[in-house]
Design a protein around this motif. Structure first.
Motif, PDB file in Angstrom:
ATOM      1  N   ARG A 260      35.768  -9.540  56.136  1.00 17.24           N
ATOM      2  CA  ARG A 260      36.999 -10.279  56.417  1.00 17.24           C
ATOM      3  C   ARG A 260      36.839 -11.763  56.120  1.00 17.24           C
ATOM      4  NH1 ARG A 260      38.040 -13.077  60.582  1.00 17.24           N
ATOM      5  NH2 ARG A 260      36.590 -12.026  61.995  1.00 17.24           N
ATOM      6  N   GLU A 261      35.757 -12.365  56.597  1.00 18.66           N
ATOM      7  CA  GLU A 261      35.583 -13.811  56.438  1.00 18.66           C
ATOM      8  C   GLU A 261      35.358 -14.218  54.980  1.00 18.66           C
ATOM      9  OE1 GLU A 261      35.972 -16.443  58.352  1.00 18.66           O
ATOM     10  OE2 GLU A 261      36.458 -15.337  60.163  1.00 18.66           O
ATOM     11  N   VAL A 262      34.578 -13.433  54.243  1.00 20.33           N
ATOM     12  CA  VAL A 262      34.379 -13.753  52.822  1.00 20.33           C
ATOM     13  C   VAL A 262      35.716 -13.685  52.103  1.00 20.33           C
ATOM     14  CG1 VAL A 262      33.318 -12.966  50.659  1.00 20.33           C
ATOM     15  CG2 VAL A 262      31.938 -13.141  52.742  1.00 20.33           C
ATOM     16  N   ARG A 263      36.514 -12.679  52.393  1.00 21.09           N
ATOM     17  CA  ARG A 263      37.840 -12.561  51.763  1.00 21.09           C
ATOM     18  C   ARG A 263      38.731 -13.740  52.149  1.00 21.09           C
ATOM     19  NH1 ARG A 263      41.831 -13.181  49.689  1.00 21.09           N
ATOM     20  NH2 ARG A 263      43.444 -11.703  49.050  1.00 21.09           N
ATOM     21  N   GLU A 264      38.759 -14.064  53.426  1.00 21.26           N
ATOM     22  CA  GLU A 264      39.643 -15.146  53.895  1.00 21.26           C
ATOM     23  C   GLU A 264      39.251 -16.503  53.314  1.00 21.26           C
ATOM     24  OE1 GLU A 264      40.677 -13.282  58.319  1.00 21.26           O
ATOM     25  OE2 GLU A 264      39.588 -15.171  58.184  1.00 21.26           O
ATOM     26  N   GLU A 265      37.954 -16.829  53.337  1.00 13.29           N
ATOM     27  CA  GLU A 265      37.524 -18.179  52.977  1.00 13.29           C
ATOM     28  C   GLU A 265      37.231 -18.374  51.493  1.00 13.29           C
ATOM     29  OE1 GLU A 265      34.433 -19.723  55.501  1.00 13.29           O
ATOM     30  OE2 GLU A 265      35.654 -19.492  57.300  1.00 13.29           O
ATOM     31  N   THR A 266      36.910 -17.294  50.775  1.00 14.55           N
ATOM     32  CA  THR A 266      36.530 -17.452  49.367  1.00 14.55           C
ATOM     33  C   THR A 266      37.436 -16.723  48.390  1.00 14.55           C
ATOM     34  OG1 THR A 266      35.055 -15.528  49.192  1.00 14.55           O
ATOM     35  CG2 THR A 266      34.118 -17.575  50.104  1.00 14.55           C
ATOM     36  N   GLY A 267      38.133 -15.688  48.850  1.00 12.94           N
ATOM     37  CA  GLY A 267      38.970 -14.892  47.958  1.00 12.94           C
ATOM     38  C   GLY A 267      38.259 -13.703  47.335  1.00 12.94           C
ATOM     39  N   TYR A 268      36.985 -13.507  47.623  1.00 11.46           N
ATOM     40  CA  TYR A 268      36.255 -12.368  47.067  1.00 11.46           C
ATOM     41  C   TYR A 268      36.401 -11.148  47.969  1.00 11.46           C
ATOM     42  CZ  TYR A 268      33.978 -15.363  43.627  1.00 11.46           C
ATOM     43  OH  TYR A 268      33.733 -16.223  42.587  1.00 11.46           O
ATOM     44  N   GLU A 269      36.747 -10.018  47.362  1.00 11.37           N
ATOM     45  CA  GLU A 269      36.818  -8.742  48.065  1.00 11.37           C
ATOM     46  C   GLU A 269      35.425  -8.131  48.125  1.00 11.37           C
ATOM     47  OE1 GLU A 269      39.366  -7.323  49.525  1.00 11.37           O
ATOM     48  OE2 GLU A 269      41.110  -8.352  48.709  1.00 11.37           O
ATOM     49  N   ILE A 270      35.189  -7.225  49.054  1.00  7.90           N
ATOM     50  CA  ILE A 270      33.876  -6.608  49.220  1.00  7.90           C
ATOM     51  C   ILE A 270      33.443  -5.834  47.963  1.00  7.90           C
ATOM     52  CG2 ILE A 270      34.672  -4.489  50.328  1.00  7.90           C
ATOM     53  CD1 ILE A 270      32.102  -4.869  52.194  1.00  7.90           C
ATOM     54  N   GLU A 271      34.403  -5.370  47.181  1.00  9.80           N
ATOM     55  CA  GLU A 271      34.066  -4.663  45.942  1.00  9.80           C
ATOM     56  C   GLU A 271      33.468  -5.596  44.888  1.00  9.80           C
ATOM     57  OE1 GLU A 271      36.882  -2.643  48.362  1.00  9.80           O
ATOM     58  OE2 GLU A 271      37.241  -4.530  47.328  1.00  9.80           O
ATOM     59  N   SER A 272      33.574  -6.905  45.105  1.00  8.36           N
ATOM     60  CA  SER A 272      33.085  -7.898  44.142  1.00  8.36           C
ATOM     61  C   SER A 272      31.623  -8.250  44.320  1.00  8.36           C
ATOM     62  CB  SER A 272      33.900  -9.192  44.251  1.00  8.36           C
ATOM     63  OG  SER A 272      35.243  -8.947  43.956  1.00  8.36           O
ATOM     64  N   TYR A 273      31.012  -7.809  45.422  1.00  6.23           N
ATOM     65  CA  TYR A 273      29.636  -8.229  45.674  1.00  6.23           C
ATOM     66  C   TYR A 273      28.793  -7.107  46.269  1.00  6.23           C
ATOM     67  CZ  TYR A 273      31.652  -9.154  50.340  1.00  6.23           C
ATOM     68  OH  TYR A 273      32.313  -9.054  51.540  1.00  6.23           O
ATOM     69  N   ASP A 274      27.490  -7.265  46.088  1.00  8.60           N
ATOM     70  CA  ASP A 274      26.504  -6.384  46.710  1.00  8.60           C
ATOM     71  C   ASP A 274      25.854  -7.147  47.851  1.00  8.60           C
ATOM     72  OD1 ASP A 274      26.693  -4.124  44.930  1.00  8.60           O
ATOM     73  OD2 ASP A 274      25.615  -5.324  43.436  1.00  8.60           O
ATOM     74  N   ILE A 275      25.539  -6.452  48.910  1.00  8.67           N
ATOM     75  CA  ILE A 275      24.841  -7.073  50.032  1.00  8.67           C
ATOM     76  C   ILE A 275      23.345  -6.944  49.775  1.00  8.67           C
ATOM     77  CG2 ILE A 275      24.434  -7.009  52.527  1.00  8.67           C
ATOM     78  CD1 ILE A 275      27.287  -5.854  52.824  1.00  8.67           C
ATOM     79  N   LEU A 276      22.673  -8.078  49.602  1.00  4.02           N
ATOM     80  CA  LEU A 276      21.234  -8.096  49.349  1.00  4.02           C
ATOM     81  C   LEU A 276      20.419  -8.095  50.635  1.00  4.02           C
ATOM     82  CD1 LEU A 276      20.951 -10.780  46.511  1.00  4.02           C
ATOM     83  CD2 LEU A 276      21.243  -8.306  46.291  1.00  4.02           C
ATOM     84  N   TYR A 277      21.000  -8.653  51.692  1.00  6.39           N
ATOM     85  CA  TYR A 277      20.280  -8.742  52.966  1.00  6.39           C
ATOM     86  C   TYR A 277      21.261  -8.558  54.108  1.00  6.39           C
ATOM     87  CZ  TYR A 277      17.715 -10.632  56.924  1.00  6.39           C
ATOM     88  OH  TYR A 277      17.118 -10.788  58.146  1.00  6.39           O
ATOM     89  N   THR A 278      20.916  -7.628  54.988  1.00  9.86           N
ATOM     90  CA  THR A 278      21.671  -7.384  56.212  1.00  9.86           C
ATOM     91  C   THR A 278      20.748  -7.707  57.376  1.00  9.86           C
ATOM     92  OG1 THR A 278      22.945  -5.613  55.167  1.00  9.86           O
ATOM     93  CG2 THR A 278      22.866  -5.626  57.578  1.00  9.86           C
ATOM     94  N   PRO A 279      21.165  -8.540  58.296  1.00 12.40           N
ATOM     95  CA  PRO A 279      20.278  -8.912  59.410  1.00 12.40           C
ATOM     96  C   PRO A 279      20.020  -7.734  60.343  1.00 12.40           C
ATOM     97  CG  PRO A 279      22.491  -9.757  59.786  1.00 12.40           C
ATOM     98  CD  PRO A 279      22.488  -9.164  58.403  1.00 12.40           C
ATOM     99  N   THR A 280      18.794  -7.662  60.823  1.00 17.40           N
ATOM    100  CA  THR A 280      18.462  -6.629  61.805  1.00 17.40           C
ATOM    101  C   THR A 280      18.746  -7.108  63.223  1.00 17.40           C
ATOM    102  OG1 THR A 280      16.172  -7.389  61.841  1.00 17.40           O
ATOM    103  CG2 THR A 280      16.698  -5.533  60.370  1.00 17.40           C
ATOM    104  N   LYS A 281      18.743  -8.431  63.392  1.00 19.59           N
ATOM    105  CA  LYS A 281      19.112  -9.007  64.682  1.00 19.59           C
ATOM    106  C   LYS A 281      19.681 -10.402  64.414  1.00 19.59           C
ATOM    107  CE  LYS A 281      14.503 -10.730  65.732  1.00 19.59           C
ATOM    108  NZ  LYS A 281      13.429 -10.768  66.723  1.00 19.59           N
ATOM    109  N   PRO A 282      20.470 -10.896  65.334  1.00 19.66           N
ATOM    110  CA  PRO A 282      21.091 -12.206  65.127  1.00 19.66           C
ATOM    111  C   PRO A 282      20.143 -13.353  65.477  1.00 19.66           C
ATOM    112  CG  PRO A 282      21.801 -11.308  67.212  1.00 19.66           C
ATOM    113  CD  PRO A 282      20.944 -10.253  66.563  1.00 19.66           C
ATOM    114  N   LEU A 283      20.484 -14.518  64.948  1.00 20.45           N
ATOM    115  CA  LEU A 283      19.816 -15.752  65.360  1.00 20.45           C
ATOM    116  C   LEU A 283      20.477 -16.242  66.633  1.00 20.45           C
ATOM    117  CD1 LEU A 283      19.714 -17.752  62.011  1.00 20.45           C
ATOM    118  CD2 LEU A 283      17.809 -16.609  63.137  1.00 20.45           C
ATOM    119  N   ILE A 284      19.700 -16.804  67.517  1.00 17.45           N
ATOM    120  CA  ILE A 284      20.242 -17.451  68.711  1.00 17.45           C
ATOM    121  C   ILE A 284      20.121 -18.939  68.450  1.00 17.45           C
ATOM    122  CG2 ILE A 284      20.015 -17.751  71.198  1.00 17.45           C
ATOM    123  CD1 ILE A 284      18.757 -14.927  71.239  1.00 17.45           C
ATOM    124  N   LEU A 285      21.253 -19.591  68.268  1.00 13.60           N
ATOM    125  CA  LEU A 285      21.263 -20.953  67.749  1.00 13.60           C
ATOM    126  C   LEU A 285      20.835 -22.016  68.753  1.00 13.60           C
ATOM    127  CD1 LEU A 285      24.478 -20.737  65.591  1.00 13.60           C
ATOM    128  CD2 LEU A 285      22.098 -20.600  64.852  1.00 13.60           C
TER     129      LEU A 285
END
Length: 167
Positions: A78-103
């Motif tokens: 959703r966010e990539v589409r909203e902020e950049t205009g790219y649909e999910i069909e336009s890209y491959d996911i190279l890295y998916t996080p296994t856990k989040p960062l705690i900022l």
């Protein structure tokens, strides 16, 4: 404005578990960020937008809040589409996080999921952005080398170092 009027930051107080003191923190929704690489992996897409915390414009990777019952991958799409205009069909996911960062665990509950994606070709269609109310941002492609020099945004620096470790 009253504290109750805040849209996504909620001030919270809890008692320390072993000491007789109160701890203040911000309850903030979790979020995603996306390092978007071009097809040849020599450029990164950065968004420029005003950030009140630095009282000016900042270059950073696209990011956004996880809404309702979304999982982080749905938010990425959703966010990539909203902020950049790219649909999910336009890209491959190279890295998916296994856990989040705690900022900043000392004062916020926010967790951040960082993804790395790569466009499938140099000719991917860019649709009109669908910015949220109050968002005003522009997208710019920058070389990987210059990205570290032109931003001091933590999530961008972290994502770039994560990408370099993947190679």
């Amino acid at each position: 404005m009253k504290l109750n009027d805040l849209k996504f930051l909620k001030v919270k107080i809890e008692k320390h578990p072993t000491r007789d003191i109160q701890l203040e923190f911000l309850e903030k929704p979790n979020a995603i960020a996306a390092l978007i690489l071009n097809y040849t992996e020599d450029k990164v897409l950065l968004v420029e937008q005003y950030r009140p915390g630095v009282n000016g414009k900042l270059l950073e990777i696209p990011a956004g809040i996880i809404e309702n019952d979304e999982d982080s991958k749905e938010t990425l799409k959703r966010e990539v589409r909203e902020e950049t205009g790219y649909e999910i069909e336009s890209y491959d996911i190279l890295y998916t996080p296994t856990k989040p960062l705690i900022l900043s665990p000392g004062y916020t509950s926010e967790e951040l999921y960082i993804y790395i994606v790569k466009l499938k070709s140099e000719n991917e269609k860019v649709y009109e952005k669908q910015l949220d109310e109050g968002e005003d941002l522009e997208c710019f492609w920058h070389s990987l080398e210059s990205a570290l020099e032109i931003t001091n945004d933590f999530k961008t620096h972290y994502a770039l170092s994560l990408y370099k470790n993947l190679k």
